[in-house]
Design a protein around this motif. Sequence first.
Motif: not given
Ligand SMILES: [Mg+2]
Lengths: 239, 402
Positions: A49, A171-172
């Motif tokens: 991240s 991000d995910e």
């Molecule tokens: Mg992360």
Amino acid sequence: MAEPVLLLDGIRKAYGSAETEFEVLHGIDLRLERGEFAALIGPSGSGKSTLLNLIGLLDRPSRGLLVIDGEDTAALDDTALTRLRGERIGFVFQHHHLIPAFTAEENVAMPLLIARGRPDAAMFARAGELLARVGLGERRHHAANRLSGGQQQRVAIARALAMSPSLVLADEPTGNLDTHSADEVFALLREVNVQLGTSFLIVTHDPRLAGRCDRIIELVDGAIVSDRPNRAGADLRGE
Amino acid sequence: MPFEWIAALRFLREGRMQSLLIIVGVGVGVAVIVFMSALLSGLQANLVRRTLSSQAHIVLLPAEEVARPQDASGNAAVRLQKQAQRLRSIDQWQTIRDRLQGWPEILAVSPVAAGPAFAVRGDASKAVTLLGIEPERYNQVIALEERLVAGRLRVAAGEAVIGIELAKDLGADVGDKLRISSAQGDAETLTVTGLFDLGNKAVNARNVYVGLRTGQTLLDLVGGVSNIDLALHDLDEAEVVARRIAAETGLIADSWIRTNAQFVTALSSQRVSSNVIRFFVGLSVAFGIASVLVVSVIQRSKEIGILRAMGATRAQMLRIFLLQGGIVGFFGSLLGSALAWCFLLLWQLMARNPDGTPLFVIAFEPALVGIAAGGASLVGILAALLPARRAARLDPVVAIRG
Ligand SMILES: [Mg+2]
Ligand SMILES: Nc1ncnc2c1ncn2[C@@H]1O[C@H](COP(=O)(O)OP(=O)(O)OP(=O)(O)O)[C@@H](O)[C@H]1O
């Protein structure tokens, strides 16, 4: 070949003050070409991240070169970074992050509204098109918080595409969805990538999904330990 | 509508309860301020009007007067009384009158031959102030004609207009005769043509109006006047204008502000204390707005982060929250003005004289709504400064991670 969408050279990121300094990223070199569909994987806390936030110009690296679409970001001030971010980069977050005070359509049009300052018919037409593309043409006037998780994530994808960015950072994006919705959302990302040629960098914990990308970059303890093309994923492009 | 306005309005609309409560809070504050302002200005205008109903804004007296009374609150009539034996005329009063008539600040100029006299009717005898006037001019300085309760404002030769108190004391009515004799020994019998009530018992008992010519003859001021009364367009300028006249003409110029110094001081200290109250009400309104917006920034930090990620600049975020403060102030002021208007109506219904007439009339000026709206919006924006800066400085990474 053409200039890359993204070029990182020796990127380091440290948190904390001088005495308590704590380095999270230890010199990242990375080059992402136009139209690439890459997965960024790695254990929790490895700095995925953090890296994505640096690339997304939400944060500044402590050291190193960061070039987006041929533009060196080191010299830019906050306003210029913000403009570059708005124009070239789309974000899809794990917690879909729509703005509940607005409808689906308005959320999608938001980056255009921010960039142009005033609403116009063209931006809502584009928002409508994008919503239709992600299969939510019927729900354009729904309040953002009255959609299901998968639907919200699809709206977020439409929003990330509003400015026709060169690079979408996710991000995910499927982290909060069940397997079925996750597959749908992932397929949508892939479709956009193939049809529009937009580059993607996707953080995921799901090896199944990573296996469907063109390239897999693995980060461990703030350093890239492997970066390999993925034939299986590349084959999927043809579908 | 610009992006910042859209976002500000949506955020307020979405935060229903919070927005409503703070707008009501601002409204109550604005209502208190507007109500107080209207009440006070109505009250003060009324007091000033009553005070000036029998007084000129500025009185010009001959320059050489030596024994000028120290009592600043005594009115012109009293002063003239004291100098009974030494009535003097203003030199070249016609020239001065015509010159002052041309000043833009001055509404009316009225030369007066005034001095002490006795009014006698039958056995009754009263000390009075005899005022020789030009009625059309004098009426512009003191609205004598509208204050007549009987008869007409007629002061041709042999005619006089007297106050209701004097009429009672002498047992005289319109059409009756009375004899006026001055300290100089001249005397004349006059017919009462009108009775006035200037709202001041002393004035009603003392003033006897006659024609300028009659006054001059009785007071031994042939061709002269003892003072010139002035009315101005703007009451508050009286002192400034008086000083200028004194400097230019060499006459003594007494403004009503100086003559009623204690009264004027009382009015202004009333205004000061009301300003203090208004300031603190405004301050608490500002703190109310600020605290609600601080909470709102915290609640919306995620959304602020997303907007920043989508290209919204710090300046745009700042404006979105400043606008929210301004909008809350604006709508609060509209609500507050409406509330104040209701209070004022109610107050006018309740506060009445024993005879049922309103105690005094309060004009609800539309300008006050404009001022309230502008002021409250500004206070809202200022109050939003701190929260808006927090919003602008929010680190999008931190905001989004939450
Ligand atoms: Mg992360
Ligand atoms: N603002 C910060 N201040 C200090 N340390 C931080 C900060 N943000 C992240 N870190 C640290 O940086 C490291 C990497 O965090 P990061 O969130 O990038 O990991 P990640 O790979 O995304 O993990 P996950 O898969 O759990 O999301 C962690 O050790 C984290 O504690």
